[in-house]
Design a protein around this motif. Structure first.
Motif, PDB file in Angstrom:
ATOM      1  N   LEU A  42      69.147  -3.347 -12.938  1.00 22.96           N
ATOM      2  CA  LEU A  42      67.931  -4.139 -12.705  1.00 22.96           C
ATOM      3  C   LEU A  42      66.708  -3.465 -13.328  1.00 22.96           C
ATOM      4  N   ALA A  43      66.687  -2.134 -13.307  1.00 22.23           N
ATOM      5  CA  ALA A  43      65.578  -1.419 -13.939  1.00 22.23           C
ATOM      6  C   ALA A  43      65.599  -1.604 -15.448  1.00 22.23           C
ATOM      7  N   VAL A  57      59.998  -3.880  -6.735  1.00 19.20           N
ATOM      8  CA  VAL A  57      60.252  -5.052  -7.578  1.00 19.20           C
ATOM      9  C   VAL A  57      58.999  -5.328  -8.393  1.00 19.20           C
ATOM     10  N   VAL A  58      59.154  -5.396  -9.709  1.00 15.46           N
ATOM     11  CA  VAL A  58      58.011  -5.675 -10.584  1.00 15.46           C
ATOM     12  C   VAL A  58      58.112  -7.050 -11.220  1.00 15.46           C
ATOM     13  N   LEU A  59      59.302  -7.652 -11.200  1.00 17.75           N
ATOM     14  CA  LEU A  59      59.491  -8.994 -11.739  1.00 17.75           C
ATOM     15  C   LEU A  59      60.665  -9.627 -11.000  1.00 17.75           C
ATOM     16  N   ALA A  60      60.390 -10.681 -10.254  1.00 17.71           N
ATOM     17  CA  ALA A  60      61.423 -11.285  -9.407  1.00 17.71           C
ATOM     18  C   ALA A  60      62.211 -12.379 -10.121  1.00 17.71           C
ATOM     19  N   PRO A 191      65.181   8.673 -15.820  1.00 15.43           N
ATOM     20  CA  PRO A 191      64.527   8.807 -14.502  1.00 15.43           C
ATOM     21  C   PRO A 191      65.178   7.942 -13.422  1.00 15.43           C
ATOM     22  N   MET A 192      65.458   6.685 -13.731  1.00 14.05           N
ATOM     23  CA  MET A 192      66.057   5.826 -12.720  1.00 14.05           C
ATOM     24  C   MET A 192      67.489   6.248 -12.415  1.00 14.05           C
ATOM     25  N   GLY A 193      68.244   6.583 -13.460  1.00 14.44           N
ATOM     26  CA  GLY A 193      69.604   7.058 -13.240  1.00 14.44           C
ATOM     27  C   GLY A 193      69.631   8.321 -12.397  1.00 14.44           C
TER      28      GLY A 193
END
Length: 256
Positions: A42-43, A57-60, A191-193
């Protein structure tokens, strides 16, 4: 999101699938890894972003992947950013089976019905296109051998593979020790991983459970302290000690 490209949860599952037994390695931690892999996917799709140790959440807008969109909607309903460790450690019943069924529909695995002890029905999954699994593994091998920073997808996949304990499955024995060490080092390249991988390991180590158990103690009422003696009254031990002092200090009388 284009369905022509395999998602990170699907790639993680294919890496964990044992071609000989048809079972998945590290099944319990793999379920945590799949939940974390959804966050990474999702990122990469621009729907969520890390916010400290939380996920926002930055874009739904839906991605087109029903399983990912279900996760995105759950995150959106939370309202506030969610701690990654709480998301990964939450109930994800049937998530592994959902992805196995999808891989079967795509023709990448096929189900083999069997029976355990001749009675209980079981289902194993055999890879039908081993070239796909080899290609995924080759990406990890390349990142490990060359030492050059991998792309975000490969870095995140490596981080999750390490977090769920696939290192010994992918690089077994003493000869695979250095590869397992380099696989762990790849965690820093995305970073997200990295955030999600650490959340997976924290859940396995019980950090989330400890935090939930500690919360009621913080909010609850502390045990009442012993009541202080009322004016002039002494607790028995204090009274005995003072009486002992008075007896000791009393001068003795010599006999006449």
């Amino acid at each position: 999101m284009s369905r022509s490209r395999r998602s990170i949860p699907e790639e993680l599952l294919l890496l964990a699938l044992d071609p000989t037994t048809g079972t998945t390695a590290q099944p319990q931690s793999l379920d945590l890894g799949l939940a974390g892999a959804q966050l990474v996917e999702l990122a990469l799709a621009g729907r969520i972003a890390p916010n400290g140790d939380r996920i926002a959440v930055v874009l739904a807008r839906p991605t087109g992947d029903p399983t990912l969109d279900t996760a995105l909607e759950l995150l959106r309903r939370r309202g506030a950013p969610v701690r990654a460790v709480h998301w990964v450690g939450g109930p994800r019943l049937g998530l592994r089976q959902t992805y196995l069924s999808h891989l079967e529909r795509c023709g990448m695995v096929h189900a083999v019905e069997n029976q355990m002890c001749g009675v209980l029905p079981t289902t194993r999954y055999q890879a039908t296109d081993t070239e796909v699994s080899r290609e995924i593994k080759a990406r990890l091998d390349g990142a490990i051998r060359t030492g050059t920073p991998p792309d975000a997808r490969t870095a995140a996949l490596a981080a999750l593979a390490h977090a769920v304990g696939l290192g010994k499955h992918l690089y077994p024995g003493n000869e695979g020790r250095s590869s397992r060490s380099r696989l762990r080092d790849l965690i820093r390249h995305d970073p997200m991983g990295g955030l999600v991988a650490h959340a997976v390991m924290d859940v396995q180590n019980g950090a989330a459970g400890q935090a939930r158990r500690a919360a009621p103690a913080v909010r609850g009422r502390r045990p009442a302290a012993p009541a202080a003696p009322r004016g002039g009254q002494q607790v028995p031990d204090q009274a005995r000690r003072r009486e002992s002092v008075r007896v000791t200090a009393r001068p003795s009388l010599s006999p006449h």
